[in-house]
Design an enzyme around this catalytic site. Structure first.
Site, PDB file in Angstrom:
ATOM      1  N   TYR A 134      17.699 144.164  77.733  1.00 19.63           N
ATOM      2  CA  TYR A 134      16.541 143.410  78.207  1.00 19.63           C
ATOM      3  C   TYR A 134      16.650 141.920  77.916  1.00 19.63           C
ATOM      4  CZ  TYR A 134      13.417 147.025  79.958  1.00 19.63           C
ATOM      5  OH  TYR A 134      12.826 148.001  80.710  1.00 19.63           O
ATOM      6  N   LYS A 201      21.997 155.250  70.140  1.00 21.09           N
ATOM      7  CA  LYS A 201      23.137 155.921  70.778  1.00 21.09           C
ATOM      8  C   LYS A 201      24.417 155.445  70.107  1.00 21.09           C
ATOM      9  CE  LYS A 201      24.758 158.733  73.950  1.00 21.09           C
ATOM     10  NZ  LYS A 201      24.610 160.192  73.773  1.00 21.09           N
ATOM     11  N   ASP A 249      19.701 160.905  73.029  1.00 17.73           N
ATOM     12  CA  ASP A 249      19.538 162.043  73.923  1.00 17.73           C
ATOM     13  C   ASP A 249      18.994 163.258  73.191  1.00 17.73           C
ATOM     14  OD1 ASP A 249      22.002 161.788  72.672  1.00 17.73           O
ATOM     15  OD2 ASP A 249      23.061 163.014  74.106  1.00 17.73           O
ATOM     16  N   ASP A 273      12.014 151.931  75.744  1.00 20.25           N
ATOM     17  CA  ASP A 273      11.359 151.908  77.044  1.00 20.25           C
ATOM     18  C   ASP A 273      11.263 153.317  77.613  1.00 20.25           C
ATOM     19  OD1 ASP A 273      10.184 150.974  79.345  1.00 20.25           O
ATOM     20  OD2 ASP A 273      11.978 150.026  80.140  1.00 20.25           O
TER      21      ASP A 273
END
Length: 383
Positions: A134, A201, A249, A273
């Site tokens: 972002y 991640k 995930d 987000d």
């Protein structure tokens, strides 16, 4: 006490939700304080309204005022997809250093959620707001900037990519990560929450998201020793906050099947987000999802949904997210009775099954009302 609040109406449904929602906030404050507490609303221009009046989507005057403000609210601002000007929301966050996006997610009784036990969801998501993808550092495929970067990557770094790639960068720093995680941990301690979970991640992006995780544990050891214990350590004694981490995930599965095990969540921007929107869907959707973006000085409250242009000016919008963002602002100011009145009014309206169309589709036997009438219903239930 009278507090000045700068506000931006927003695009699309912004005008409608402000017209329905702002009187609710003023009335809640009047009832809670007997008129002793008041808000002075001062409008600033941004978005299409600003462009129509000034020729700029984000006038410099708006930025200059907000740089010296401590309290503001905004409606949704349009962001063109794949073309046009860059996101006004991202520009505001970066220019004003609104590094923490904070979104509480909690269930209101009566909404027929797509999951079996939405009442088990009670989380606060702290999303880093200025770094990660972002940051907006990207170049279009075939642009001279993209070609120059791709040549550097090939010739200097040994990275071979398709020469017609669009490319972007994902900057993440220790300072940016730690100040977000610090805010999440301090909030959890102040609110006597049970845990903070770092969502990342890092198994794949080891030097960005993996670093976010590592910097979080470093921060806990450096600044919160004796207050925070890491998951997998000794049995957590009373009063100690548990710090843990989850791969992004896997976390999406966890919040579906074991939401009660998660409390405060700290995450880089893109993960946050996705995750905060997914959690909102579990408890009724973005129409009831409040949010705030914070710097070290400014608290900038906003509904978390978009501009919804397809229903603009049709009296179909849900002002709930704006109203609940106002309740969040009241809590920030320490005006908890007013905040509780707002949340109670929303809960009573849902229990009565008189709701806007987005909620009516999730409540069997509900009566659909317009944006204006929903605001009027909330006003009655404030008493």
């Amino acid at each position: 006490m009278r507090r000045k609040v700068f506000f931006i109406e927003g695009d699309g449904i912004g005008k409608e939700i402000w017209k329905a929602g702002r009187p609710v906030l003023d009335r809640a404050l009047e009832l809670a304080s007997g008129g002793e507490l008041q808000l002075e609303w001062v409008e600033l221009l941004a978005g299409k309204k600003a462009f129509a009046e000034t020729g700029s989507y984000l006038p410099q005057e708006t930025i200059d005022i907000l740089k010296n403000a401590d309290l503001a609210m905004k409606g949704p601002l349009e962001t063109p997809v794949g073309k046009g000007f860059r996101s006004l929301n991202v520009t505001l966050r970066q220019t004003l250093d609104l590094f923490a996006c904070i979104r509480p997610v909690q269930y209101f009784e009566g909404i027929e959620s797509p999951v079996k036990h939405p009442e088990r969801v009670n989380m606060v998501v702290f999303r880093e707001n200025t770094e990660d993808v972002y940051a907006g550092i990207e170049w279009a495929a075939d642009s001279k900037e993209a070609k120059r970067l791709l040549t550097f990557l090939r010739d200097e770094m040994g990275v071979c990519l398709d020469e017609r790639s669009g490319v972007g960068l994902k900057p993440m720093t220790a300072n940016g990560s730690k100040r977000l995680i610090r805010k999440a941990i301090q909030f959890a301690l102040d609110q006597r929450r049970q845990s903070v979970t770092l969502v990342h991640k890092g198994n794949i992006m080891k030097f960005t998201e993996g670093a976010f995780r590592n910097w979080g544990y470093e921060l806990a050891a450096e600044e919160f020793a004796g207050q925070v214990i890491c998951e997998g350590g000794d049995c957590c004694p009373p009063g100690k906050l548990v710090l843990k981490d989850r791969i992004a995930d896997a976390m999406f599965q966890e919040v579906l099947i074991r939401p009660e095990q998660y409390d405060v969540v700290a995450t880089p921007n893109l993960n946050g987000d996705y995750l905060s929107d997914a959690l909102a869907a579990q408890v009724g959707g973005l129409g009831l999802a409040p949010g705030v973006n914070m710097s070290s000085r400014l608290a900038f409250f906003e509904p978390t949904h978009g501009t919804a242009p397809s229903i603009a000016d049709k009296d179909l919008a849900n002002p709930g997210s704006l109203v609940l963002s106002g309740a969040l602002m009241f809590d920030h100011l320490g005006w908890h009775e007013a905040a509780n009145r707002v949340r109670s009014a929303v809960g009573r309206a849902i229990a009565l099954k008189k709701v806007t169309i987005d909620l009516a589709t999730q409540i069997d036997g509900a009566s659909k009302v317009g944006c204006k009438e929903f605001g009027e219903t909330l006003m009655r239930f404030l008493e």
